[in-house]
Design a protein around this motif. Sequence first.
Motif, PDB file in Angstrom:
ATOM      1  N   VAL A 286       8.122   0.440   1.373  1.00 37.37           N
ATOM      2  CA  VAL A 286       7.287  -0.598   0.865  1.00 37.37           C
ATOM      3  C   VAL A 286       6.870  -1.336   2.118  1.00 37.37           C
ATOM      4  O   VAL A 286       5.822  -1.765   2.372  1.00 37.37           O
ATOM      5  N   SER A 287       8.176  -1.981   3.107  1.00 38.33           N
ATOM      6  CA  SER A 287       7.717  -2.368   4.206  1.00 38.33           C
ATOM      7  C   SER A 287       9.043  -1.782   5.100  1.00 38.33           C
ATOM      8  O   SER A 287      10.199  -2.049   5.230  1.00 38.33           O
TER       9      SER A 287
ATOM     10  N   LEU B  72       8.074   2.873  -5.530  1.00 38.99           N
ATOM     11  CA  LEU B  72       6.443   2.636  -5.829  1.00 38.99           C
ATOM     12  C   LEU B  72       5.953   3.153  -6.994  1.00 38.99           C
ATOM     13  O   LEU B  72       5.183   2.724  -7.575  1.00 38.99           O
TER      14      LEU B  72
ATOM     15  N   VAL C 244      -4.497  -5.010  -9.909  1.00 37.41           N
ATOM     16  CA  VAL C 244      -5.002  -4.921  -8.364  1.00 37.41           C
ATOM     17  C   VAL C 244      -5.551  -6.555  -8.172  1.00 37.41           C
ATOM     18  O   VAL C 244      -6.035  -6.387  -9.376  1.00 37.41           O
TER      19      VAL C 244
ATOM     20  N   THR D 220      -8.123  -7.855  -5.351  1.00 41.60           N
ATOM     21  CA  THR D 220      -8.740  -7.199  -4.083  1.00 41.60           C
ATOM     22  C   THR D 220     -10.249  -7.895  -3.458  1.00 41.60           C
ATOM     23  O   THR D 220     -10.763  -7.812  -4.136  1.00 41.60           O
TER      24      THR D 220
ATOM     25  N   HIS E 251       2.932  -1.483   5.721  1.00 37.40           N
ATOM     26  CA  HIS E 251       3.522  -2.139   4.232  1.00 37.40           C
ATOM     27  C   HIS E 251       2.964  -0.760   3.416  1.00 37.40           C
ATOM     28  O   HIS E 251       0.991  -0.826   3.026  1.00 37.40           O
TER      29      HIS E 251
ATOM     30  N   ARG F 153       1.724  -0.269  -0.874  1.00 36.67           N
ATOM     31  CA  ARG F 153       0.771  -0.519  -1.887  1.00 36.67           C
ATOM     32  C   ARG F 153       0.994   0.338  -3.105  1.00 36.67           C
ATOM     33  O   ARG F 153       1.809  -0.169  -4.305  1.00 36.67           O
ATOM     34  N   ALA F 154       1.018   1.508  -3.186  1.00 41.40           N
ATOM     35  CA  ALA F 154       0.856   2.709  -4.514  1.00 41.40           C
ATOM     36  C   ALA F 154       1.139   3.533  -3.872  1.00 41.40           C
ATOM     37  O   ALA F 154       1.323   4.429  -2.401  1.00 41.40           O
TER      38      ALA F 154
ATOM     39  N   GLU G  61      -6.063   0.960   7.660  1.00 40.74           N
ATOM     40  CA  GLU G  61      -6.473   0.959   5.807  1.00 40.74           C
ATOM     41  C   GLU G  61      -6.248   2.428   5.543  1.00 40.74           C
ATOM     42  O   GLU G  61      -6.966   3.627   6.815  1.00 40.74           O
TER      43      GLU G  61
ATOM     44  N   ARG H 191      -7.686   3.692  -3.732  1.00 44.68           N
ATOM     45  CA  ARG H 191      -6.844   2.464  -3.676  1.00 44.68           C
ATOM     46  C   ARG H 191      -6.383   2.621  -2.875  1.00 44.68           C
ATOM     47  O   ARG H 191      -6.375   3.555  -1.971  1.00 44.68           O
TER      48      ARG H 191
ATOM     49  N   ALA I 182      -1.323   1.838   1.998  1.00 45.38           N
ATOM     50  CA  ALA I 182      -1.118   1.058   2.395  1.00 45.38           C
ATOM     51  C   ALA I 182      -2.243   0.661   3.990  1.00 45.38           C
ATOM     52  O   ALA I 182      -3.451   0.780   3.635  1.00 45.38           O
ATOM     53  N   GLN I 183      -1.496  -0.192   4.588  1.00 51.96           N
ATOM     54  CA  GLN I 183      -2.080  -0.653   5.440  1.00 51.96           C
ATOM     55  C   GLN I 183      -0.945  -1.577   6.792  1.00 51.96           C
ATOM     56  O   GLN I 183       0.092  -1.089   6.358  1.00 51.96           O
TER      57      GLN I 183
END
Length: 275
Positions: A63-64, A115, A122, A124, A224, A226-227, A253, A260, A263-264
């Motif tokens: 996740v991180s 995940l 969401v 954003t 990170h 996110r999904a 990104e 979607r 990740a970042q």
Amino acid sequence: MTTATRSEFDLGIALTGHPEEAGRYEAELGAGWQIGGGVNGGLLLAVAGHALSLEHAQHPDPVSISGYYLSASTPGPATVRTEVLRTGRGLSTGTASLSQDGVERLRVVASHGDLGTVDGEVRTSATPPQLPPPDQCIGVEHAPKELIEQAALLERFDLRLDPATVGWALGQPSGQGRIQGWFRLADGREPDPLLILLVADALPPVTFDLGLPGWAPTIELTVHLRAKPAPGWLRVVHSTRNLAGGYFEEDAEVWDSAGRLVAQSRQLARAPRPA
């Protein structure tokens, strides 16, 4: 045999547990994942993330995850040692150290979860990059010869770069510090969280678009997630806003085929020296 078991990526991050030392895994870093003077940092992060996924059975997905690159990795055997720091209801946290011949190459701290069970809400303001269709973008086959010679891993990718961000390949960098395009593996393996760790470091360094070609070794990389990504093409954007003191940040990104933001990432890297 499934596509996943045939994938070069799965072979590249494969691990064998040590029979006498808990939390220790053996890996084989392949020459096909080299870039510049070492093995790609995203692939190394995926190897370490894989080891921690095996330690966190109920929390398989990073996740991180943050990795500090201590020395350049080379093709050949590697050892990953893990330590579980905390196991919680939603997240487990641990560390991993990847070494070769007793020399530590990478130190990682990561929190893993599932995940597949995250809340679907969401909120954003982020929007996916607007790219021409993949067949109207620039494939790896058009990359400069000298780039391919420095980056064997590009042969593992089906990478299609936005023509608007490849002026550097023609000796005309925009100076904006932005490279973006479509990504998938050449062997057809579908994306998953571990592959996203590679994707976060897969495009050419954004310093190419600043007129600074050459190897840009990563100092630190944080991703990170996110999904879980949907099957299909990924849209990837790498950019930088500041090069100073011989270092630059590179923000990424990763967007999936469902639109979607999955990740970042941000990394700090050394800037190539001017020719």
